[in-house]
Scaffold this motif. Sequence first.
Motif, PDB file in Angstrom:
ATOM      1  N   ASN A  86       3.524   9.415   1.031  1.00 12.13           N
ATOM      2  CA  ASN A  86       4.579   8.217   0.169  1.00 12.13           C
ATOM      3  C   ASN A  86       5.534   7.264   1.416  1.00 12.13           C
ATOM      4  O   ASN A  86       6.461   6.908   0.654  1.00 12.13           O
ATOM      5  N   SER A  87       5.128   6.792   2.067  1.00  6.89           N
ATOM      6  CA  SER A  87       5.754   6.187   3.092  1.00  6.89           C
ATOM      7  C   SER A  87       4.533   4.664   2.484  1.00  6.89           C
ATOM      8  O   SER A  87       3.894   4.937   1.487  1.00  6.89           O
ATOM      9  N   GLY A 104       7.909   5.641  -7.148  1.00  6.96           N
ATOM     10  CA  GLY A 104       6.904   5.390  -8.058  1.00  6.96           C
ATOM     11  C   GLY A 104       7.409   4.358  -9.731  1.00  6.96           C
ATOM     12  O   GLY A 104       6.577   2.882  -9.748  1.00  6.96           O
ATOM     13  N   HIS A 105       8.204   4.501 -10.010  1.00  3.78           N
ATOM     14  CA  HIS A 105       9.408   3.775 -10.958  1.00  3.78           C
ATOM     15  C   HIS A 105       9.808   2.247 -10.452  1.00  3.78           C
ATOM     16  O   HIS A 105       9.257   1.345 -11.101  1.00  3.78           O
ATOM     17  N   LEU A 106       9.802   2.648  -9.295  1.00  2.26           N
ATOM     18  CA  LEU A 106      10.780   1.104  -8.394  1.00  2.26           C
ATOM     19  C   LEU A 106       9.251   0.570  -8.193  1.00  2.26           C
ATOM     20  O   LEU A 106      10.111  -1.373  -8.504  1.00  2.26           O
ATOM     21  N   LEU A 107       8.259   0.595  -7.645  1.00  4.27           N
ATOM     22  CA  LEU A 107       6.882   0.254  -7.195  1.00  4.27           C
ATOM     23  C   LEU A 107       6.942  -0.234  -8.013  1.00  4.27           C
ATOM     24  O   LEU A 107       5.940  -1.515  -8.163  1.00  4.27           O
ATOM     25  N   GLU A 108       6.667  -0.027  -9.360  1.00  5.61           N
ATOM     26  CA  GLU A 108       6.715  -0.471 -10.646  1.00  5.61           C
ATOM     27  C   GLU A 108       7.285  -1.632 -11.377  1.00  5.61           C
ATOM     28  O   GLU A 108       6.728  -3.175 -12.348  1.00  5.61           O
ATOM     29  N   TYR A 163       0.601  -1.405  -0.070  1.00  8.63           N
ATOM     30  CA  TYR A 163      -0.042   0.046  -0.241  1.00  8.63           C
ATOM     31  C   TYR A 163       0.857   0.947  -0.288  1.00  8.63           C
ATOM     32  O   TYR A 163       1.757   1.208   1.133  1.00  8.63           O
ATOM     33  N   TRP A 164       0.777   2.297  -1.068  1.00  4.57           N
ATOM     34  CA  TRP A 164       1.990   3.129  -1.149  1.00  4.57           C
ATOM     35  C   TRP A 164       0.983   4.289  -0.943  1.00  4.57           C
ATOM     36  O   TRP A 164      -0.288   5.008  -1.533  1.00  4.57           O
ATOM     37  N   ILE A 165       1.389   4.502   0.423  1.00  4.73           N
ATOM     38  CA  ILE A 165      -0.151   5.958   1.256  1.00  4.73           C
ATOM     39  C   ILE A 165       0.571   7.627   0.563  1.00  4.73           C
ATOM     40  O   ILE A 165       1.828   7.690   1.508  1.00  4.73           O
ATOM     41  N   THR A 166       0.289   8.095  -0.619  1.00 10.26           N
ATOM     42  CA  THR A 166       0.348   9.396  -1.191  1.00 10.26           C
ATOM     43  C   THR A 166      -0.985   9.446  -1.832  1.00 10.26           C
ATOM     44  O   THR A 166      -1.601   9.064  -2.342  1.00 10.26           O
ATOM     45  N   ARG A 167      -0.980  11.057  -1.991  1.00  6.26           N
ATOM     46  CA  ARG A 167      -2.163  11.929  -3.047  1.00  6.26           C
ATOM     47  C   ARG A 167      -1.115  11.494  -4.004  1.00  6.26           C
ATOM     48  O   ARG A 167       0.218  11.259  -3.930  1.00  6.26           O
ATOM     49  N   GLU A 168      -2.491  12.531  -5.652  1.00  7.19           N
ATOM     50  CA  GLU A 168      -1.846  11.987  -6.202  1.00  7.19           C
ATOM     51  C   GLU A 168      -1.005  12.638  -7.166  1.00  7.19           C
ATOM     52  O   GLU A 168       0.144  12.687  -7.958  1.00  7.19           O
ATOM     53  N   THR A 169      -0.936  14.027  -6.501  1.00 13.14           N
ATOM     54  CA  THR A 169      -0.245  14.770  -6.578  1.00 13.14           C
ATOM     55  C   THR A 169       0.976  15.372  -6.154  1.00 13.14           C
ATOM     56  O   THR A 169       2.389  16.097  -6.056  1.00 13.14           O
ATOM     57  N   GLN A 170       1.000  14.077  -4.991  1.00 15.84           N
ATOM     58  CA  GLN A 170       2.498  14.333  -4.460  1.00 15.84           C
ATOM     59  C   GLN A 170       3.424  13.477  -4.412  1.00 15.84           C
ATOM     60  O   GLN A 170       3.992  12.998  -3.381  1.00 15.84           O
ATOM     61  N   GLN A 171       3.335  12.173  -5.182  1.00 11.10           N
ATOM     62  CA  GLN A 171       4.273  11.208  -5.240  1.00 11.10           C
ATOM     63  C   GLN A 171       5.033  10.908  -5.535  1.00 11.10           C
ATOM     64  O   GLN A 171       5.496  12.573  -6.380  1.00 11.10           O
ATOM     65  N   SER A 231       1.979  -7.489   8.557  1.00  9.67           N
ATOM     66  CA  SER A 231       2.983  -6.343   7.634  1.00  9.67           C
ATOM     67  C   SER A 231       3.183  -5.175   8.304  1.00  9.67           C
ATOM     68  O   SER A 231       4.291  -6.419   9.111  1.00  9.67           O
ATOM     69  N   LYS A 232       3.949  -4.723   7.960  1.00  6.94           N
ATOM     70  CA  LYS A 232       5.161  -3.983   8.340  1.00  6.94           C
ATOM     71  C   LYS A 232       5.020  -2.638   7.429  1.00  6.94           C
ATOM     72  O   LYS A 232       5.054  -2.665   6.449  1.00  6.94           O
ATOM     73  N   TYR A 233       5.624  -1.719   8.888  1.00  5.55           N
ATOM     74  CA  TYR A 233       5.371   0.019   8.121  1.00  5.55           C
ATOM     75  C   TYR A 233       7.137   0.448   7.620  1.00  5.55           C
ATOM     76  O   TYR A 233       7.358   0.009   8.220  1.00  5.55           O
ATOM     77  N   VAL A 234       6.993   0.443   6.505  1.00  2.00           N
ATOM     78  CA  VAL A 234       7.840   1.239   5.926  1.00  2.00           C
ATOM     79  C   VAL A 234       8.546   2.980   5.770  1.00  2.00           C
ATOM     80  O   VAL A 234       7.390   3.533   5.029  1.00  2.00           O
ATOM     81  N   ASP A 235       8.793   3.774   6.620  1.00  3.48           N
ATOM     82  CA  ASP A 235       8.990   4.996   6.787  1.00  3.48           C
ATOM     83  C   ASP A 235       9.220   5.572   6.084  1.00  3.48           C
ATOM     84  O   ASP A 235      10.411   5.259   5.172  1.00  3.48           O
ATOM     85  N   TYR A 236       9.585   6.371   4.930  1.00  2.38           N
ATOM     86  CA  TYR A 236       9.367   7.287   3.634  1.00  2.38           C
ATOM     87  C   TYR A 236      11.205   8.057   3.992  1.00  2.38           C
ATOM     88  O   TYR A 236      11.610   7.407   2.985  1.00  2.38           O
TER      89      TYR A 236
END
Length: 521
Positions: A169-170, A131-135, A118-126, A179-184
């Motif tokens: 972006n976390s 994003g490329h790495l997650l793809e 789960y990528w926690i971010t607004r579309e304008t703040q990605q 589950s594991k939270y990964v801080d930005y």
Amino acid sequence: MSLKPENKRPDEETSSERTEESAALEETQKTKKDAENSGKNRVSDTLRRQTGTKRFRIGGYSTAAILLVLAICIAVNVLMGALPATATQIDTTSNGIYSLSDETVQLLDGLQQEVTVYWITRETQQDEMLGHLLERYESRSEKLTVKRIDPELNPTFSQQYTSETVTENSLIVVSGDRSKYVDYSGFYSYDYSNAESTGSVGVNFEAENSITSAISYVTSSSLPKIYTLTGHGEESLSSAFTDAVTSRNMEVAELNLVSAGSVPEDASCILIDDPKSDISTEEKTALAAYMAGGGRIFLLTQPNNGEDWANLASLLSGYQVSKSDGIVVEGDDGHYAAYTNGPLFLLPNLESHEITEPLRQNNYYVLVPIAHAITVADELRDGLTVTPLLTTSDQAYSKAAGFGMTVLTKEEGDTDGPFTLGVAIEDVNENSRMVWIASAYLLDDDTNTQVSGGNEDLFLNALNWLCGETQTYAIHAKSLSSEKLTMSSSTASTWGLVLVFVLPLAILAVGIAIVVIRKKQ
């Protein structure tokens, strides 16, 4: 006889007139039809003449070609849209910022359960790089899915997985009940080592390491626990090395054997990091019992300064290895760092082993300052294997005076090399393992920086091997500025000679040759 005009009947007169009108109408229609046919024939002839020309044929071919190319483009666009990001997005960055390491690929290819990122971010703040790495992650494995969650539209989404304040972006990595939270904030690190001299701060992209670690965590059934021995002046792991260990999903805790009496049952490995005094007889007995039951030890030591550590020596002798006196000096300038006391800062050979193989494949150095030699018995008992990990060149020698040496050059009484500086020990009878590195500075932050994280990789790979983990890591941060160049003293001298003398002389020679040739012409 008189002739009188003949009177016609009305019906006869009408019939005659109608016949004439019909004939006239037919003539008109015929004329009109002939005209139409004539016009059609003229148009047909005109079209025939026009379509039969070479220009028309070429135009037709061009139109057909355009339509064909358009159809191909549409088909290719649809096909490319269906392909994974790894096939459609080429990583042209110099250090492969968006490319997945072999370790990550191995982990993703071996996934047996569903993983959601789960990528926690607004579309304008990605973050575009993230994003490329997650793809790349998503396209590599059908078991992994990336979902973007807008924190404004779903403000309470993260609370079901973590109580921490989730930053933009976390990531939250989920698989089953884990589950594991990964801080930005952990995706970027900053190197201030050159800030004073150059005014620049190095920026590193570390997202792959964090994401891969999180995936490994949520898909693992248990986590290894590393106990660090205390009570003998041992060095504590720095925050950087502690973070590195925990990022590999290993827990770290301290162990005082004097108060504990025995090694905890949940211990995956005991780290003994540069003790300044000998262990007690009771501690030796506890460690020996732990090893006899399939224990694992990672040991780092420095050269003796006249001490006689009988208990630690007795523990090691059970595995037919011992500590040699003196400090190793490297005589081959290709095997030490280019420092003032470079011959003491060794760049050893990486021998073939599961621990060292990732570093060998990626051409990384390991820096071993102020080391002693490890002696291995000529004949080992059945079931015992001692494999060298780090070795010097044949030109190395050991200074018998140790810390009391006054010169680095070889003197009478010094011992000739080569020497072993690190070993991996395995006893199949006990199912025990040990890694021994003959330098207390292996886990020093500055030393590790000089070889771009090579020492950290060796340490983590050794822990993985000791704990029985099949996955070893060598995932380095991707520099967004410039990487530190590590080279041996001989290489530095060679390049200095080339740049200062050879290259200027070559340019001068070419210039003279050009002048001479022009004069002759």
